[in-house]
Design a protein around this motif. Sequence first.
Motif, mmCIF file in Angstrom:
data_model
loop_
_atom_site.group_PDB
_atom_site.id
_atom_site.type_symbol
_atom_site.label_atom_id
_atom_site.label_comp_id
_atom_site.label_asym_id
_atom_site.label_seq_id
_atom_site.Cartn_x
_atom_site.Cartn_y
_atom_site.Cartn_z
ATOM 1 N N ILE A 272 -11.790 7.069 -11.447
ATOM 2 C CA ILE A 272 -10.852 7.677 -10.490
ATOM 3 C C ILE A 272 -9.644 8.228 -11.250
ATOM 4 O O ILE A 272 -9.214 9.363 -11.032
ATOM 5 C CB ILE A 272 -10.403 6.651 -9.425
ATOM 6 C CG1 ILE A 272 -11.611 6.064 -8.680
ATOM 7 C CG2 ILE A 272 -9.439 7.304 -8.435
ATOM 8 C CD1 ILE A 272 -11.265 4.930 -7.704
ATOM 9 N N ILE A 276 -8.124 12.094 -11.475
ATOM 10 C CA ILE A 276 -6.724 12.434 -11.182
ATOM 11 C C ILE A 276 -6.090 13.144 -12.377
ATOM 12 O O ILE A 276 -5.376 14.129 -12.225
ATOM 13 C CB ILE A 276 -5.918 11.163 -10.829
ATOM 14 C CG1 ILE A 276 -6.415 10.594 -9.504
ATOM 15 C CG2 ILE A 276 -4.417 11.457 -10.766
ATOM 16 C CD1 ILE A 276 -5.904 9.198 -9.199
ATOM 17 N N THR A 287 -2.157 6.902 -14.267
ATOM 18 C CA THR A 287 -3.192 7.165 -13.255
ATOM 19 C C THR A 287 -3.925 5.863 -12.926
ATOM 20 O O THR A 287 -4.289 5.623 -11.770
ATOM 21 C CB THR A 287 -4.231 8.222 -13.728
ATOM 22 O OG1 THR A 287 -4.977 7.701 -14.833
ATOM 23 C CG2 THR A 287 -3.566 9.523 -14.132
ATOM 24 N N VAL A 291 -3.775 3.593 -9.036
ATOM 25 C CA VAL A 291 -4.938 3.354 -8.163
ATOM 26 C C VAL A 291 -5.472 1.920 -8.237
ATOM 27 O O VAL A 291 -6.289 1.521 -7.397
ATOM 28 C CB VAL A 291 -6.117 4.328 -8.454
ATOM 29 C CG1 VAL A 291 -5.680 5.777 -8.234
ATOM 30 C CG2 VAL A 291 -6.673 4.149 -9.853
ATOM 31 N N TYR A 295 -7.583 -0.111 -5.267
ATOM 32 C CA TYR A 295 -8.996 -0.312 -5.578
ATOM 33 C C TYR A 295 -9.363 -1.796 -5.516
ATOM 34 O O TYR A 295 -10.343 -2.187 -4.870
ATOM 35 C CB TYR A 295 -9.322 0.258 -6.971
ATOM 36 C CG TYR A 295 -10.746 -0.017 -7.409
ATOM 37 C CD1 TYR A 295 -11.822 0.556 -6.746
ATOM 38 C CD2 TYR A 295 -11.015 -0.869 -8.484
ATOM 39 C CE1 TYR A 295 -13.132 0.302 -7.136
ATOM 40 C CE2 TYR A 295 -12.319 -1.129 -8.884
ATOM 41 C CZ TYR A 295 -13.376 -0.552 -8.207
ATOM 42 O OH TYR A 295 -14.666 -0.817 -8.594
ATOM 43 N N ILE A 348 -0.034 7.728 -6.375
ATOM 44 C CA ILE A 348 -0.483 8.957 -7.029
ATOM 45 C C ILE A 348 0.348 10.184 -6.629
ATOM 46 O O ILE A 348 0.303 11.197 -7.306
ATOM 47 C CB ILE A 348 -1.997 9.207 -6.805
ATOM 48 C CG1 ILE A 348 -2.357 9.249 -5.320
ATOM 49 C CG2 ILE A 348 -2.802 8.124 -7.511
ATOM 50 C CD1 ILE A 348 -3.851 9.531 -5.062
ATOM 51 N N LEU A 358 -7.213 15.574 -2.683
ATOM 52 C CA LEU A 358 -8.030 14.352 -2.600
ATOM 53 C C LEU A 358 -9.548 14.601 -2.579
ATOM 54 O O LEU A 358 -10.274 13.939 -3.328
ATOM 55 C CB LEU A 358 -7.604 13.488 -1.399
ATOM 56 C CG LEU A 358 -6.143 12.991 -1.415
ATOM 57 C CD1 LEU A 358 -5.917 11.972 -0.290
ATOM 58 C CD2 LEU A 358 -5.774 12.369 -2.750
ATOM 59 N N ILE A 361 -10.607 15.461 -6.070
ATOM 60 C CA ILE A 361 -10.534 14.299 -6.977
ATOM 61 C C ILE A 361 -11.717 13.360 -6.715
ATOM 62 O O ILE A 361 -12.350 12.865 -7.654
ATOM 63 C CB ILE A 361 -9.191 13.556 -6.800
ATOM 64 C CG1 ILE A 361 -8.044 14.428 -7.325
ATOM 65 C CG2 ILE A 361 -9.208 12.213 -7.527
ATOM 66 C CD1 ILE A 361 -6.649 13.890 -7.022
ATOM 67 N N ALA A 362 -12.025 13.163 -5.441
ATOM 68 C CA ALA A 362 -13.162 12.295 -5.101
ATOM 69 C C ALA A 362 -14.470 12.897 -5.615
ATOM 70 O O ALA A 362 -15.327 12.186 -6.161
ATOM 71 C CB ALA A 362 -13.228 12.076 -3.588
ATOM 72 N N THR A 365 -14.983 12.252 -9.272
ATOM 73 C CA THR A 365 -15.017 10.847 -9.701
ATOM 74 C C THR A 365 -16.461 10.379 -9.900
ATOM 75 O O THR A 365 -17.246 10.383 -8.956
ATOM 76 C CB THR A 365 -14.340 9.951 -8.641
ATOM 77 O OG1 THR A 365 -12.971 10.340 -8.500
ATOM 78 C CG2 THR A 365 -14.412 8.482 -9.034
ATOM 79 N N LEU A 384 -8.076 6.500 -2.452
ATOM 80 C CA LEU A 384 -7.088 7.521 -2.841
ATOM 81 C C LEU A 384 -5.978 7.612 -1.804
ATOM 82 O O LEU A 384 -4.796 7.724 -2.148
ATOM 83 C CB LEU A 384 -7.770 8.888 -3.006
ATOM 84 C CG LEU A 384 -8.645 9.053 -4.263
ATOM 85 C CD1 LEU A 384 -9.424 10.370 -4.201
ATOM 86 C CD2 LEU A 384 -7.798 9.006 -5.535
ATOM 87 N N SER A 387 -3.626 4.986 -2.141
ATOM 88 C CA SER A 387 -2.846 5.149 -3.373
ATOM 89 C C SER A 387 -1.740 6.190 -3.227
ATOM 90 O O SER A 387 -0.938 6.369 -4.145
ATOM 91 C CB SER A 387 -3.769 5.570 -4.531
ATOM 92 O OG SER A 387 -4.877 4.700 -4.637
#
Lengths: 388, 388
Positions: A272, A276, A287, A291, A295, A348, A358, A361-362, A365, A384, A387
Amino acid sequence: MLGNFSYSNPTKLYFGEDSLNYLNEELPKYGKNVQLAYGGGSIKKNGIYDKVMEILKANGKNVFEDGGVMPNPTVEKLYEGVKIAREHKVDLILAVGGGSVCDYAKAVSISVHCEEDPWEKYYLRMEDVDNEIIPVGCVLTMVGTGSEMNGGSVITNHETKLKIGHVFGENVFPKFSILNPTFTFTLPKYQMTAGFFDIMSHILEQYFSGEDDSTSDYIMEGLLKSLIHSSRTAIKNPADYEARSNIMWIATWALNTLVAKGKTTDWEVHMIGQSIGAYTNATHGMTLSAVSLPYYRFLLPYGLQKFKRYAVNVWDVNPDGKTDEETAEEGLSCMESYMKELGLVMNIRELGVTEEMLPGIADGTFVMEGGYKVLTHDDIITILKKSM
Amino acid sequence: MLGNFSYSNPTKLYFGEDSLNYLNEELPKYGKNVQLAYGGGSIKKNGIYDKVMEILKANGKNVFEDGGVMPNPTVEKLYEGVKIAREHKVDLILAVGGGSVCDYAKAVSISVHCEEDPWEKYYLRMEDVDNEIIPVGCVLTMVGTGSEMNGGSVITNHETKLKIGHVFGENVFPKFSILNPTFTFTLPKYQMTAGFFDIMSHILEQYFSGEDDSTSDYIMEGLLKSLIHSSRTAIKNPADYEARSNIMWIATWALNTLVAKGKTTDWEVHMIGQSIGAYTNATHGMTLSAVSLPYYRFLLPYGLQKFKRYAVNVWDVNPDGKTDEETAEEGLSCMESYMKELGLVMNIRELGVTEEMLPGIADGTFVMEGGYKVLTHDDIITILKKSM
């Protein structure tokens, strides 16, 4: 200790206040042409550059400069470094800097004799190295990544927004690394604490996996306790040699393959965090800090016993009269207090992430399978959002 | 982490239930003539000998037998082994057994090309090895000494009643070691628990030294906790793979140089134990168990803070409302209960020591300088009397 595995680590470490002198023992083993890789030039201000150059010259080396390695080394910089190495037929790449410079030096070392595009072959396709490798040595000025004693190398492609780490085999490990704790004293606080959390995250990524009783977990608890203790000293007095030297040593052993032996591992926080990083170019350790708690709080019900053990053994939480959930959550609260004490980035947004980023970023990942839950795309979005 | 030091460990480990298969990867690296060193023949009963021979033959090796290595290898046996190695120009010494067989193989490996008497040069005068060394590989069937990944080698001279251990440099380390936890399952309980305590003693000898805050001490606390946990499981069920594999791994890491880096160390218990061993030929680990508590109780006032830390961090003693002395002593009481639970020998009479031997044992004890007190001859006598 589970499964069948082999262990050996070819990197020779030289540790201590006078360890730079050992460069005189290592340099004669290599040819005359040395590519000197370093970052933004802080080593010119603090005198390390001059000291290294003096030793290189005294050993009769031709030095080819390769400065400007950025915190998240890019694929364009990699191509540049390869060009230098090819043009001057370098015999050794000497990385002077932190994990990014070491990562970069390894990337160059495997790419010089690679006939294809190294980004595609070694990062996108994650192939093993089958061509000649230029030897790498490191002089560490920043701790955190453990890159000085492992085969890890992370390269970022801003165009495709991909930040990919490949953990290569022993042939890619640095031949030697020089660890002088005093070289880390002048690092700005933000970089210093980001490095501390990077170390913590490396340990936790390996700790929070598996249900078996493994000696590796006990070793990691020891490393964590030493790290927590010494980092609290170091933020008060960055020039405390005892604290900084312990942290430097912990960083190396947290990620030089030892504590992963006989264990499954997770690494989802890094996945993750790297995604980011590809969007924001934020400092790696930050980073991870931003998170981690969301998490782990998401993960807690799936790995309850390990989170309870973490609370008791690492944070000295007294479990008497508490449910396992309460004990486990108290452990994460202790971790949260500690992170705030260090002044780490806890969300974040502060790293420049916006709501619109988001989904991307997902998507970027990688989903790992060794943690207490294999994340869905929705899970990553949830984490996320928590975060933010 | 104090001082300047270098770290590297050239031994490659192969770990796990199927690890013997890796012998097929290692053997082709060496010439045809293999000296097979082993102990009293238990490997012939449990089938390990046959399995190893099969692999040696499949790899086209000429095998020269060198059985009968005794628990405390003697200088006479060393001369015998050197003769075999010279006669057959062996290319590899393969040690199949426990620490004594590994120690012995290393002693032979450095003596084959030694032009002087190796006992005098390498054990009495403790010189570095400056001649060719025959490579050594190990297949471990007993854990404790860590000899599979270090340069240690202990040889006994019964004539002069000297049992001397020399810790040689990296060139003497085994090239590879095969660690199969299932090979340790059939060991009799006495040898098994003696090995467990040998491991504990190795850690304590390095732990009880120095006043600084060192990451190595935190790692050792982790190793100790894992050892205590797994050994309690193993005495109930010697075939518990999880426990035995953890113990095998702890044994290696307790004494492969890592946890001594950046630290001073003691080793006085081993010095007393070795002197007792030269008089009685008692099992090494039991000589250590019989003198440890009297030694540490004698030492406690001189290293009070470390003994208190040991009590709290390793034995979970709650220090609230207690003096430091009380906390520290409670830690040693916990250790005593644990040792009795394992059925360890708690006094030297049981090992055959008589009052008359005490002055000789004290005379034969090397006095180390890294512990919390440098012992006088009288101190040693006092500790020995308390151990009777």
